[in-house]
Write a protein that holds these residues in place. Structure first.
Motif, PDB file in Angstrom:
ATOM      1  N   MET B   1       0.828  -1.216   0.000  1.00  0.00           N
ATOM      2  CA  MET B   1       0.000   0.000   0.000  1.00  0.00           C
ATOM      3  C   MET B   1       0.861   1.263   0.000  1.00  0.00           C
ATOM      4  SD  MET B   1      -3.067   1.258  -0.027  1.00  0.00           S
ATOM      5  CE  MET B   1      -4.479   0.374   0.571  1.00  0.00           C
ATOM      6  N   GLU B   2       1.957   1.216   0.813  1.00  0.00           N
ATOM      7  CA  GLU B   2       2.871   2.359   0.843  1.00  0.00           C
ATOM      8  C   GLU B   2       3.445   2.628  -0.539  1.00  0.00           C
ATOM      9  OE1 GLU B   2       6.070   2.453   3.725  1.00  0.00           O
ATOM     10  OE2 GLU B   2       4.621   1.843   5.272  1.00  0.00           O
ATOM     11  N   ASP B   3       3.792   1.509  -1.173  1.00  0.00           N
ATOM     12  CA  ASP B   3       4.316   1.547  -2.522  1.00  0.00           C
ATOM     13  C   ASP B   3       3.316   2.254  -3.451  1.00  0.00           C
ATOM     14  OD1 ASP B   3       6.325   0.933  -4.250  1.00  0.00           O
ATOM     15  OD2 ASP B   3       5.330  -0.908  -4.951  1.00  0.00           O
ATOM     16  N   PHE B   4       2.075   1.860  -3.308  1.00  0.00           N
ATOM     17  CA  PHE B   4       0.964   2.376  -4.121  1.00  0.00           C
ATOM     18  C   PHE B   4       0.832   3.895  -3.961  1.00  0.00           C
ATOM     19  CE2 PHE B   4      -3.748   3.218  -3.683  1.00  0.00           C
ATOM     20  CZ  PHE B   4      -4.060   3.185  -5.018  1.00  0.00           C
ATOM     21  N   LEU B   5       0.949   4.336  -2.697  1.00  0.00           N
ATOM     22  CA  LEU B   5       0.735   5.754  -2.426  1.00  0.00           C
ATOM     23  C   LEU B   5       1.952   6.633  -2.716  1.00  0.00           C
ATOM     24  CD1 LEU B   5      -1.293   5.440   0.901  1.00  0.00           C
ATOM     25  CD2 LEU B   5      -2.161   6.097  -1.333  1.00  0.00           C
ATOM     26  N   SER B   6       3.090   6.002  -3.007  1.00  0.00           N
ATOM     27  CA  SER B   6       4.299   6.808  -3.165  1.00  0.00           C
ATOM     28  C   SER B   6       4.415   7.446  -4.556  1.00  0.00           C
ATOM     29  CB  SER B   6       5.536   5.959  -2.871  1.00  0.00           C
ATOM     30  OG  SER B   6       5.609   4.932  -3.833  1.00  0.00           O
ATOM     31  N   TYR B   7       3.660   6.968  -5.522  1.00  0.00           N
ATOM     32  CA  TYR B   7       3.729   7.554  -6.868  1.00  0.00           C
ATOM     33  C   TYR B   7       2.960   8.857  -6.939  1.00  0.00           C
ATOM     34  CZ  TYR B   7       5.384   2.952  -8.312  1.00  0.00           C
ATOM     35  OH  TYR B   7       6.097   1.802  -8.438  1.00  0.00           O
ATOM     36  N   ALA B   8       3.584   9.873  -7.558  1.00  0.00           N
ATOM     37  CA  ALA B   8       2.909  11.174  -7.659  1.00  0.00           C
ATOM     38  C   ALA B   8       1.617  11.048  -8.472  1.00  0.00           C
ATOM     39  CB  ALA B   8       3.845  12.188  -8.297  1.00  0.00           C
ATOM     40  N   PHE B   9       1.628  10.239  -9.517  1.00  0.00           N
ATOM     41  CA  PHE B   9       0.412  10.163 -10.354  1.00  0.00           C
ATOM     42  C   PHE B   9      -0.730   9.487  -9.598  1.00  0.00           C
ATOM     43  CE2 PHE B   9       2.317   6.040 -11.410  1.00  0.00           C
ATOM     44  CZ  PHE B   9       1.222   5.202 -11.560  1.00  0.00           C
ATOM     45  N   ILE B  10      -0.361   8.564  -8.689  1.00  0.00           N
ATOM     46  CA  ILE B  10      -1.401   7.927  -7.876  1.00  0.00           C
ATOM     47  C   ILE B  10      -1.966   8.940  -6.878  1.00  0.00           C
ATOM     48  CG2 ILE B  10      -1.827   6.199  -6.072  1.00  0.00           C
ATOM     49  CD1 ILE B  10      -1.555   4.720  -8.536  1.00  0.00           C
ATOM     50  N   GLN B  11      -1.071   9.737  -6.301  1.00  0.00           N
ATOM     51  CA  GLN B  11      -1.538  10.750  -5.344  1.00  0.00           C
ATOM     52  C   GLN B  11      -2.515  11.720  -6.029  1.00  0.00           C
ATOM     53  OE1 GLN B  11       2.188  12.393  -4.085  1.00  0.00           O
ATOM     54  NE2 GLN B  11       2.695  10.621  -2.805  1.00  0.00           N
ATOM     55  N   ARG B  12      -2.127  12.144  -7.229  1.00  0.00           N
ATOM     56  CA  ARG B  12      -3.027  13.050  -7.978  1.00  0.00           C
ATOM     57  C   ARG B  12      -4.353  12.349  -8.270  1.00  0.00           C
ATOM     58  NH1 ARG B  12       1.625  14.837 -10.814  1.00  0.00           N
ATOM     59  NH2 ARG B  12       1.226  13.333 -12.471  1.00  0.00           N
ATOM     60  N   ALA B  13      -4.241  11.076  -8.643  1.00  0.00           N
ATOM     61  CA  ALA B  13      -5.472  10.328  -8.971  1.00  0.00           C
ATOM     62  C   ALA B  13      -6.374  10.232  -7.748  1.00  0.00           C
ATOM     63  CB  ALA B  13      -5.111   8.936  -9.470  1.00  0.00           C
ATOM     64  N   ILE B  14      -5.761  10.051  -6.565  1.00  0.00           N
ATOM     65  CA  ILE B  14      -6.579   9.906  -5.358  1.00  0.00           C
ATOM     66  C   ILE B  14      -7.294  11.210  -5.015  1.00  0.00           C
ATOM     67  CG2 ILE B  14      -6.404   9.598  -2.851  1.00  0.00           C
ATOM     68  CD1 ILE B  14      -4.413   7.344  -3.450  1.00  0.00           C
ATOM     69  N   VAL B  15      -6.551  12.323  -5.134  1.00  0.00           N
ATOM     70  CA  VAL B  15      -7.188  13.622  -4.860  1.00  0.00           C
ATOM     71  C   VAL B  15      -8.297  13.887  -5.884  1.00  0.00           C
ATOM     72  CG1 VAL B  15      -6.818  16.102  -4.728  1.00  0.00           C
ATOM     73  CG2 VAL B  15      -5.108  14.535  -3.795  1.00  0.00           C
ATOM     74  N   ALA B  16      -7.939  13.739  -7.170  1.00  0.00           N
ATOM     75  CA  ALA B  16      -8.922  14.035  -8.227  1.00  0.00           C
ATOM     76  C   ALA B  16     -10.108  13.081  -8.121  1.00  0.00           C
ATOM     77  CB  ALA B  16      -8.275  13.913  -9.599  1.00  0.00           C
ATOM     78  N   GLY B  17      -9.838  11.804  -7.904  1.00  0.00           N
ATOM     79  CA  GLY B  17     -10.903  10.809  -7.813  1.00  0.00           C
ATOM     80  C   GLY B  17     -11.821  11.101  -6.647  1.00  0.00           C
ATOM     81  N   GLY B  18     -11.236  11.487  -5.520  1.00  0.00           N
ATOM     82  CA  GLY B  18     -12.047  11.796  -4.344  1.00  0.00           C
ATOM     83  C   GLY B  18     -12.974  12.968  -4.613  1.00  0.00           C
ATOM     84  N   ILE B  19     -12.417  14.029  -5.194  1.00  0.00           N
ATOM     85  CA  ILE B  19     -13.265  15.211  -5.452  1.00  0.00           C
ATOM     86  C   ILE B  19     -14.311  14.890  -6.523  1.00  0.00           C
ATOM     87  CG2 ILE B  19     -13.323  17.637  -6.129  1.00  0.00           C
ATOM     88  CD1 ILE B  19     -10.434  17.887  -5.272  1.00  0.00           C
ATOM     89  N   ALA B  20     -13.854  14.269  -7.624  1.00  0.00           N
ATOM     90  CA  ALA B  20     -14.802  13.986  -8.722  1.00  0.00           C
ATOM     91  C   ALA B  20     -15.883  13.033  -8.246  1.00  0.00           C
ATOM     92  CB  ALA B  20     -14.056  13.391  -9.915  1.00  0.00           C
ATOM     93  N   GLY B  21     -15.500  12.017  -7.469  1.00  0.00           N
ATOM     94  CA  GLY B  21     -16.479  11.043  -6.976  1.00  0.00           C
ATOM     95  C   GLY B  21     -17.498  11.706  -6.073  1.00  0.00           C
ATOM     96  N   ALA B  22     -17.014  12.552  -5.143  1.00  0.00           N
ATOM     97  CA  ALA B  22     -17.934  13.231  -4.231  1.00  0.00           C
ATOM     98  C   ALA B  22     -18.866  14.162  -5.004  1.00  0.00           C
ATOM     99  CB  ALA B  22     -17.146  14.019  -3.190  1.00  0.00           C
ATOM    100  N   LEU B  23     -18.306  14.891  -5.975  1.00  0.00           N
ATOM    101  CA  LEU B  23     -19.130  15.807  -6.782  1.00  0.00           C
ATOM    102  C   LEU B  23     -20.195  15.038  -7.559  1.00  0.00           C
ATOM    103  CD1 LEU B  23     -16.573  18.350  -8.309  1.00  0.00           C
ATOM    104  CD2 LEU B  23     -18.501  18.851  -6.800  1.00  0.00           C
ATOM    105  N   CYS B  24     -19.796  13.921  -8.150  1.00  0.00           N
ATOM    106  CA  CYS B  24     -20.757  13.126  -8.914  1.00  0.00           C
ATOM    107  C   CYS B  24     -21.867  12.636  -7.989  1.00  0.00           C
ATOM    108  CB  CYS B  24     -20.071  11.919  -9.563  1.00  0.00           C
ATOM    109  SG  CYS B  24     -19.113  12.365 -11.004  1.00  0.00           S
ATOM    110  N   GLY B  25     -21.492  12.214  -6.777  1.00  0.00           N
ATOM    111  CA  GLY B  25     -22.492  11.750  -5.813  1.00  0.00           C
ATOM    112  C   GLY B  25     -23.492  12.848  -5.482  1.00  0.00           C
ATOM    113  N   LEU B  26     -22.975  14.063  -5.231  1.00  0.00           N
ATOM    114  CA  LEU B  26     -23.855  15.186  -4.890  1.00  0.00           C
ATOM    115  C   LEU B  26     -24.788  15.520  -6.043  1.00  0.00           C
ATOM    116  CD1 LEU B  26     -21.293  17.578  -3.122  1.00  0.00           C
ATOM    117  CD2 LEU B  26     -23.035  16.165  -2.036  1.00  0.00           C
ATOM    118  N   ALA B  27     -24.216  15.587  -7.252  1.00  0.00           N
ATOM    119  CA  ALA B  27     -25.053  15.906  -8.423  1.00  0.00           C
ATOM    120  C   ALA B  27     -26.098  14.814  -8.616  1.00  0.00           C
ATOM    121  CB  ALA B  27     -24.178  16.042  -9.670  1.00  0.00           C
ATOM    122  N   GLY B  28     -25.715  13.581  -8.277  1.00  0.00           N
ATOM    123  CA  GLY B  28     -26.631  12.449  -8.442  1.00  0.00           C
ATOM    124  C   GLY B  28     -27.875  12.561  -7.578  1.00  0.00           C
TER     125      GLY B  28
END
Lengths: 267, 274
Positions: B1-28
């Protein structure tokens, strides 16, 4: 309207002048309707299906704007600019359409929404508004339903909740679109009785679409008859409930008998 | 898991995914409660069409997606109001036009079309910092809309006609919700893909709908489910090498199924009819 000379002091709550609602094609929905409704009176709008009754009711609070003619509420003209403001003093209970049982709102929350228009933007409902909602629920004998999900109510209970929401608006005028449609006999009788009580208690002007002709003699002062988009007759209830008039209105034989001096309509 | 979180592109994906997912949920929540799921489908295809047209003309996809989804969201209700077309039919017409524009732009794209196909399938692993900034901006505006106008939104979502009748600007509220839906779809498309974004709109909100009788709770649950779906999907995608969009939507579905099975509302109804 005839008979207005009886009470020259009463203000006119709602006035329609030559109201037309034109359809893009075919028959116009309303044709040249004029009427005046005195403050504090209870007026029933009667007529067969498709006569334009709901449209006329919606013109009264500006949910529909006429193609031509003028609609006034306490002498203020209702148009698309003024409608939303005027609507805050006119409560409207639409016809019961059935509800989604899973709707995420409780009865109390729904009743509270009645005052949101008056409260205005960016202001949260406070203690006064909550009290008002509680009192409205009490006025329709439904305090025990407050915490229930709105969708779980029976037809009669839902109608009471809708009336409570309308009362939370603290309206001067109450518009009711077939408040007893699809209710059983007991619920019908109770709702009609409730409407009479609320009218007295809150000094409301009531305009109501109904097919409950036998309840009108106790409940209403006046009748407006609509047929094919035209206002064909208006006047006192007792005069309106005549056999020939009703038979002609509904295009079906109607018998009116008198029982202890009261007209009873048989269809 | 540490390995997974150490990549910058994964970190960006987690931030973007979290915001986009929450926004989609709200709009839903709006889509579910206003019963406009077909409008949601239409607006998401419009975003896809706009992004593809953008790519075809040599622009970045986001402005095109934004313009098309907002325009389609704004066009549906006036179109439905006029000329005796039912709202459902009007939406269907706009939907088919948008789909054909997408296909046309894709067909006319020269070369390998990888940009165009990327918009259809989406790839959250390629999200950039400006993408995240834009998501954050939409998230701030949407949250302000929800918090400041919550009482009006509640009245409109409960009963639009009664809300209008007591003097609330019900049409403006539902139009604004549609515009936010368009904005959410446009900015979330890169993560989930134009074809699948709609699933992330409807599924978390549908799951939240099963679980509560309070609107506020429904909004919060939908946002959490959306974000959780995105995170779970990213993790599965990284672990198994699956396409991220598909993994996210399957994760959302995996949340929906137990919500339906264990819904308190389901029990209440079964007892009503048993």
């Amino acid at each position: 309207m005839t008979g207005m000379a009886d009470k020259p002091t009463a203000a006119i709550a709602l006035r329609g002048e030559h109201l037309w609602l034109r359809a893009a094609r075919g028959r116009d929905i309303l044709r040249d309707c004029s009427f005046a409704i005195e403050q504090g009176s209870c007026v029933a709008i009667l007529g067969p299906n498709g006569a334009g009754k709901t449209t006329l009711l919606r013109l009264c609070n500006g949910l529909t704007i006429p193609s031509s003619g003028n609609m006034f509420c306490f002498d203020e003209r209702i148009n698309s600019a003024t409608a939303r403001k005027i609507r805050r003093r006119i409560a409207f209970v639409s016809q019961f359409r059935g509800m989604d049982k899973r709707q995420p709102i409780t009865v109390f929350e729904s009743v509270l929404t009645g005052c949101f228009g008056k409260l205005g933007l960016l202001r949260r409902p406070g203690r006064r508004e909550r009290q008002l909602a509680e009192q409205s629920l009490e006025a329709v004998s439904s305090s025990h339903l407050a915490g229930r999900p709105l969708g779980h109510l029976s037809g009669g209970e839902a109608q009471r909740a809708a009336i409570a929401r309308a009362l939370t608006q603290e309206p001067d005028i109450l518009l009711l679109d077939e408040p007893t449609a699809s209710l059983d006999w007991r619920a019908k009788a109770e709702i009609l009785q409730l409407i009479g009580q609320l009218r007295q208690k809150f000094s409301l002007t009531i305009v109501m679409i109904t097919h409950e002709l036998n309840a009108l003699i106790d409940l209403s002062d006046r009748i407006i008859f609509l047929k094919n988009g035209e206002l064909v007759w208006s006047g006192q209830v007792a005069e309106g409930l005549r056999q020939e008039r009703l038979s002609a209105m509904y295009d079906t034989p109607v018998t009116v008998i008198h029982h202890h001096g009261r007209p009873v309509i048989l269809m | 898991m540490e390995d997974f979180l150490s990549y910058a592109f994964i970190q960006r994906a987690i931030v973007a995914g979290g915001i986009a997912g929450a926004l989609c949920g709200l709009a839903g929540v709006f889509v579910v409660l206003l019963r406009i799921s077909f409008v949601g489908v239409c607006v998401s295809h419009a975003a896809l069409a706009g992004a593809l047209v953008g790519v075809f003309l040599g622009f970045p996809p986001l402005p095109g997606a934004m313009a098309f989804s907002l325009a389609s969201a704004a066009a549906i209700s006036p179109l439905a109001g006029k000329g005796g077309i039912s709202p459902d039919t009007a939406t269907g017409v706009v939907f088919s036009v948008m789909l054909s524009i997408s296909m046309l732009a894709l067909g006319l794209l020269p070369g390998a079309r990888s940009d165009g196909l990327g918009l259809i399938w989406g790839n959250i692993m390629t999200v950039t910092a400006p993408d995240i900034l834009f998501l954050a901006l939409v998230a701030i505006l949407f949250t302000l809309f929800l918090v400041l106008l919550f009482k009006e939104i509640q009245a409109v979502l409960c009963d639009k006609e009664s809300a209008a009748a007591c003097g609330i600007a019900a049409d403006a509220i539902s139009q604004a919700a549609l515009l936010f839906l368009g904005a959410v779809i446009a900015c979330g498309m890169k993560a989930v893909g134009g074809l699948l974004i709609y699933s992330l709109i409807i599924t978390p909100a549908a799951a939240a709908y099963q679980l509560t009788y309070r609107l506020k709770t429904m909004f919060i649950l939908a946002a959490l489910f959306g974000a959780a779906s995105a995170w779970l999907g990213i993790w599965i995608s990284w672990l198994l090498g699956w396409p991220s969009g598909a993994a996210i939507v399957l994760a959302a579905t995996a949340i929906l199924i137990p919500s339906i099975l264990f819904s308190p509302k389901k029990t209440a109804h079964s007892s009503l009819f048993s």
